[in-house]
Design an enzyme around this catalytic site. Structure first.
Site, short mmCIF file in Angstrom:
data_model
loop_
_atom_site.label_atom_id
_atom_site.label_comp_id
_atom_site.label_asym_id
_atom_site.label_seq_id
_atom_site.Cartn_x
_atom_site.Cartn_y
_atom_site.Cartn_z
N ASN A 10 0.78 -1.06 0.01
CA ASN A 10 0.00 -0.10 -0.10
C ASN A 10 0.93 1.13 0.04
O ASN A 10 1.58 1.30 1.10
CB ASN A 10 -0.91 0.02 1.13
CG ASN A 10 -2.02 1.06 1.24
OD1 ASN A 10 -1.58 2.26 1.09
ND2 ASN A 10 -3.18 0.83 1.59
N THR A 11 0.86 1.95 -1.20
CA THR A 11 1.86 3.12 -1.29
C THR A 11 1.38 4.33 -0.50
O THR A 11 2.21 5.01 0.26
CB THR A 11 1.77 3.69 -2.75
OG1 THR A 11 0.43 3.69 -2.99
CG2 THR A 11 2.53 2.63 -3.61
N ASP A 71 -1.36 -4.61 11.29
CA ASP A 71 -2.62 -5.12 10.62
C ASP A 71 -3.63 -3.85 11.45
O ASP A 71 -3.49 -3.74 12.63
CB ASP A 71 -3.05 -6.40 11.43
CG ASP A 71 -4.34 -6.77 10.53
OD1 ASP A 71 -4.41 -6.87 9.47
OD2 ASP A 71 -5.24 -7.35 11.23
N SER A 72 -4.34 -3.44 10.75
CA SER A 72 -5.28 -2.31 11.30
C SER A 72 -6.72 -2.19 10.84
O SER A 72 -7.07 -3.03 9.98
CB SER A 72 -4.66 -1.04 11.04
OG SER A 72 -4.38 -0.56 9.74
#
Length: 197
Positions: A10-11, A71-72
């Site tokens: 994920n940029t 991890d969110s």
């Protein structure tokens, strides 16, 4: 320890991570930039378990580096803490956050302020070259907004309202968001752990 490899592609997330950890003096790469992209099955029951699963999978391929993973997700009390650990996969992995956010607002329609409580949670895991592991947890409390607002941030930021700031996390300037966000809090704690090693 010269490199940190972060287990994400994920940029937007990488931009946040680089900003928060920039003063560590270590090169920070995504796993793709480091040339690995393992198939990772996130089958943990908690944010902490899933972050460790990701970090361990990448560390197995890059054992000489510090490998970190997060991890969110968003926990909404009224929806029994949904979407929770399934936040990224809620309504399908390829579903846009615009659709996800609109669906959450639809499900929360008519729910009063005091029952709109929610929080962003972020577990950060790190696996070190010596095999040592650390996990930190960052949390920010707020409410589900009544409408999508804000151009900054990504994911559920446009519907996560912070009463003390009077806006959503997507309306905060990026440097302020990094300072107070769940990921920012988890990464700041992890930065201290790395510095102490």
């Amino acid at each position: 320890m010269s490199r940190i490899i972060f287990a994400t592609g994920n940029t937007d997330k990488m931009a946040e991570i680089r900003e928060i950890l920039k003063d560590l003096g270590m090169e920070i790469l995504s796993m793709k930039e480091a040339g690995v992209n393992p198939e990772i099955v996130e089958n943990g029951k908690t944010f902490e378990e899933n972050s460790l699963i990701k970090a361990r999978a990448v560390h197995a391929l890059l054992p000489d580096d510090v490998v970190m993973a997060d991890d969110s997700g968003l926990e909404i009390d009224y929806l029994n803490k949904e979407p929770g650990i399934y936040s990224a996969r809620y309504m399908g992995e390829d579903t846009s956050y615009d659709i996800k956010n609109n669906e959450i607002l639809r499900r929360m329609d008519g729910v009063p302020d005091e029952k709109r409580t929610a929080r962003f949670v972020c577990a950060i895991a790190a696996v070190f070259p010596d095999g040592g592991e650390e996990v930190t947890l960052g949390v920010i409390e707020g409410r589900v907004a009544y409408e999508i607002k804000g151009e900054h941030g990504f994911g559920y930021d446009p519907i996560f309202y912070l009463p003390e700031y009077g806006c959503t996390t997507a309306e905060l300037p990026p440097e302020k968001k990094n300072e107070i966000s769940h990921r920012g809090r988890g990464l700041q704690q992890m930065r201290k752990r790395i510095e102490e090693r």
